[in-house]
Design an enzyme around this catalytic site. Structure first.
Site, PDB file in Angstrom:
ATOM      1  N   GLY A   8       2.842   2.027  10.760  1.00 34.20           N
ATOM      2  CA  GLY A   8       3.776   3.138  10.583  1.00 34.20           C
ATOM      3  C   GLY A   8       4.505   3.538  11.853  1.00 34.20           C
ATOM      4  O   GLY A   8       5.149   4.583  11.908  1.00 34.20           O
ATOM      5  N   GLU A  66      -4.985  -5.244  10.786  1.00 38.18           N
ATOM      6  CA  GLU A  66      -3.964  -4.220  10.960  1.00 38.18           C
ATOM      7  C   GLU A  66      -4.204  -3.464  12.270  1.00 38.18           C
ATOM      8  O   GLU A  66      -4.999  -2.520  12.298  1.00 38.18           O
ATOM      9  CB  GLU A  66      -4.035  -3.216   9.803  1.00 38.18           C
ATOM     10  CG  GLU A  66      -3.798  -3.827   8.455  1.00 38.18           C
ATOM     11  CD  GLU A  66      -3.275  -2.788   7.468  1.00 38.18           C
ATOM     12  OE1 GLU A  66      -2.163  -2.968   6.976  1.00 38.18           O
ATOM     13  OE2 GLU A  66      -3.964  -1.784   7.243  1.00 38.18           O
ATOM     14  N   ASN A 116       0.873  -1.184   0.000  1.00 36.59           N
ATOM     15  CA  ASN A 116       0.000   0.000   0.000  1.00 36.59           C
ATOM     16  C   ASN A 116       0.905   1.227   0.000  1.00 36.59           C
ATOM     17  O   ASN A 116       1.524   1.541   1.007  1.00 36.59           O
ATOM     18  CB  ASN A 116      -0.882  -0.043   1.268  1.00 36.59           C
ATOM     19  CG  ASN A 116      -1.702   1.228   1.430  1.00 36.59           C
ATOM     20  OD1 ASN A 116      -1.811   2.040   0.517  1.00 36.59           O
ATOM     21  ND2 ASN A 116      -2.287   1.382   2.618  1.00 36.59           N
ATOM     22  N   GLU A 156      -6.528   4.418   8.162  1.00 35.87           N
ATOM     23  CA  GLU A 156      -6.336   5.858   7.892  1.00 35.87           C
ATOM     24  C   GLU A 156      -7.597   6.463   7.291  1.00 35.87           C
ATOM     25  O   GLU A 156      -7.901   7.633   7.525  1.00 35.87           O
ATOM     26  CB  GLU A 156      -5.106   6.064   6.987  1.00 35.87           C
ATOM     27  CG  GLU A 156      -3.821   5.857   7.781  1.00 35.87           C
ATOM     28  CD  GLU A 156      -2.643   5.329   6.971  1.00 35.87           C
ATOM     29  OE1 GLU A 156      -2.671   5.406   5.733  1.00 35.87           O
ATOM     30  OE2 GLU A 156      -1.697   4.809   7.602  1.00 35.87           O
ATOM     31  N   LYS A 197       0.079   4.277  -0.261  1.00 29.46           N
ATOM     32  CA  LYS A 197      -0.577   5.454   0.360  1.00 29.46           C
ATOM     33  C   LYS A 197      -0.369   6.699  -0.522  1.00 29.46           C
ATOM     34  O   LYS A 197      -0.339   6.578  -1.744  1.00 29.46           O
ATOM     35  CB  LYS A 197      -0.056   5.669   1.776  1.00 29.46           C
ATOM     36  CG  LYS A 197      -0.114   4.379   2.607  1.00 29.46           C
ATOM     37  CD  LYS A 197       0.117   4.606   4.058  1.00 29.46           C
ATOM     38  CE  LYS A 197       0.138   3.272   4.780  1.00 29.46           C
ATOM     39  NZ  LYS A 197       0.238   3.407   6.211  1.00 29.46           N
ATOM     40  N   SER A 257       3.838  -2.345  10.250  1.00 29.26           N
ATOM     41  CA  SER A 257       5.295  -2.344  10.351  1.00 29.26           C
ATOM     42  C   SER A 257       5.933  -3.678   9.954  1.00 29.26           C
ATOM     43  O   SER A 257       6.863  -4.157  10.612  1.00 29.26           O
ATOM     44  CB  SER A 257       5.732  -1.914  11.759  1.00 29.26           C
ATOM     45  OG  SER A 257       5.265  -0.605  12.039  1.00 29.26           O
ATOM     46  N   HIS A 268      -9.327   0.896   5.268  1.00 23.48           N
ATOM     47  CA  HIS A 268      -8.020   1.091   5.908  1.00 23.48           C
ATOM     48  C   HIS A 268      -8.190   2.018   7.109  1.00 23.48           C
ATOM     49  O   HIS A 268      -8.993   2.955   7.070  1.00 23.48           O
ATOM     50  CB  HIS A 268      -7.027   1.681   4.901  1.00 23.48           C
ATOM     51  CG  HIS A 268      -5.631   1.683   5.406  1.00 23.48           C
ATOM     52  ND1 HIS A 268      -5.164   2.646   6.279  1.00 23.48           N
ATOM     53  CD2 HIS A 268      -4.604   0.825   5.207  1.00 23.48           C
ATOM     54  CE1 HIS A 268      -3.899   2.364   6.572  1.00 23.48           C
ATOM     55  NE2 HIS A 268      -3.537   1.273   5.937  1.00 23.48           N
TER      56      HIS A 268
HETATM   57  C1  PEP Z   1      -0.598  -0.041   6.249  1.00 31.41           C
HETATM   58  O1  PEP Z   1      -0.858   1.144   6.295  1.00 31.41           O
HETATM   59  O2  PEP Z   1      -1.393  -0.812   5.664  1.00 31.41           O
HETATM   60  C2  PEP Z   1       0.613  -0.498   6.903  1.00 31.41           C
HETATM   61  C3  PEP Z   1       0.628  -1.709   7.324  1.00 31.41           C
HETATM   62  O3  PEP Z   1       1.649   0.408   7.040  1.00 31.41           O
HETATM   63  P1  PEP Z   1       3.125   0.117   7.641  1.00 31.41           P
HETATM   64  O4  PEP Z   1       3.603  -1.162   7.010  1.00 31.41           O
HETATM   65  O5  PEP Z   1       3.928   1.305   7.232  1.00 31.41           O
HETATM   66  O6  PEP Z   1       2.959  -0.017   9.119  1.00 31.41           O
END
Ligand code: PEP
Length: 253
Positions: free
Chosen positions: A174, A168, A10, A98, A12, A214, A96
């Site tokens: 992040g 998630e 992703n 976000e 973003k 992460s 998601h």
């Molecule tokens: C995400 O936003 O789907 C995600 C998992 O981000 P990150 O790997 O940067 O934590």
């Protein structure tokens, strides 16, 4: 039965068209021999079409990061499932954290988007996960359960076959804090159990559940070693060809 591992990146709100093309060319080269892992990337909307052209003949799939539930019309700033299908998107990421956190997405709007995407023949990566506060209160299972019930409302067994769930935990996105493989596995088990109850043992058994939060080349193997973790939704580490390719090649570690 072992489910086909599925790693999705992703991107973003990152990468200009030129940067996106650079990245996708590197990924095509470094992943051209990959057969036993499904791979998808979700560039920002402006880069989807050029990336789609670049991916012709490659086994890397394309995904949209979101969509709106109407086919067309006066919905300024939105993108429809038909538009994503037209440029060869196979998947859409929906719900998601976000989107939920910054753009007012609710279980109900997530459900409308999922239904519209599936109706148009897109596959869906449906994201669920608790915040740190919810985990500390001990309600993480309840939150995930509510998101699943709300997000999948009125969806039949056939539609569910085109669905992937991404667990998630918001506190791991992040932040550099990954859930331990055991913390992730217990929620993945819970999700599969819930799907068994809502649908059928077969649906639950075939459902792929990705972990996101992460994920790095260093921690992917221990996550993928878990019985119910079938892949990863990768944010930060998907922006670099070397780290994303190493994640996709977790079996070689
Ligand atoms: C995400 O936003 O789907 C995600 C998992 O981000 P990150 O790997 O940067 O934590």
């Amino acid at each position: 039965m072992k489910r086909l591992p599925f790693i999705a990146g992703n991107w973003k709100m990152n990468k200009t068209v030129e940067e996106a093309l650079d990245l996708v060319r590197s990924l095509k080269a470094s992943l051209k021999d990959i057969k036993d892992v499904e791979v998808a990337i979700a560039p920002p909307f402006t880069a989807l079409h050029p990336v789609s052209q670049e991916l012709k003949g490659s086994s890397i799939h394309l995904a949209g990061q979101n969509l709106f539930w109407e086919e067309k019309g006066a919905f300024t700033g939105e993108i429809s499932p038909v538009m994503l299908k037209e440029i060869n998107c196979r998947y859409a990421i929906i719900g998601h954290s976000e989107r939920r956190q910054f753009f007012g997405e609710t279980d109900e709007t997530v459900n409308r988007r999922i239904r519209a995407a599936l109706n148009q023949g897109l596959r869906v990566i449906f994201c669920v996960g608790e915040t740190l506060q919810e985990r500390e209160k001990g309600i993480n299972f309840l939150v995930v359960e509510r998101q699943i019930e709300g997000g999948l409302k009125d969806l039949g067994e056939k539609a569910i076959q085109s669905l992937v769930i991404a667990y998630e935990p918001v506190w791991a996105i992040g932040t550099g804090k990954t859930a331990t493989p055991q913390q992730a596995e217990e929620v993945h088990q819970f999700i599969r159990q819930k799907m068994r109850f809502l649908y059928s043992p077969k649906i639950a058994e075939n459902l792929r559940i990705q972990y996101g939060g992460s994920v790095t080349p260093e921690n992917i193997k221990s996550l993928m070693d878990q019985e119910d973790i079938d892949g990863a939704l990768v944010g930060g580490a998907s922006l670099n060809a070397d780290s994303f390719s190493r994640i996709v090649r977790f079996k070689e570690m």
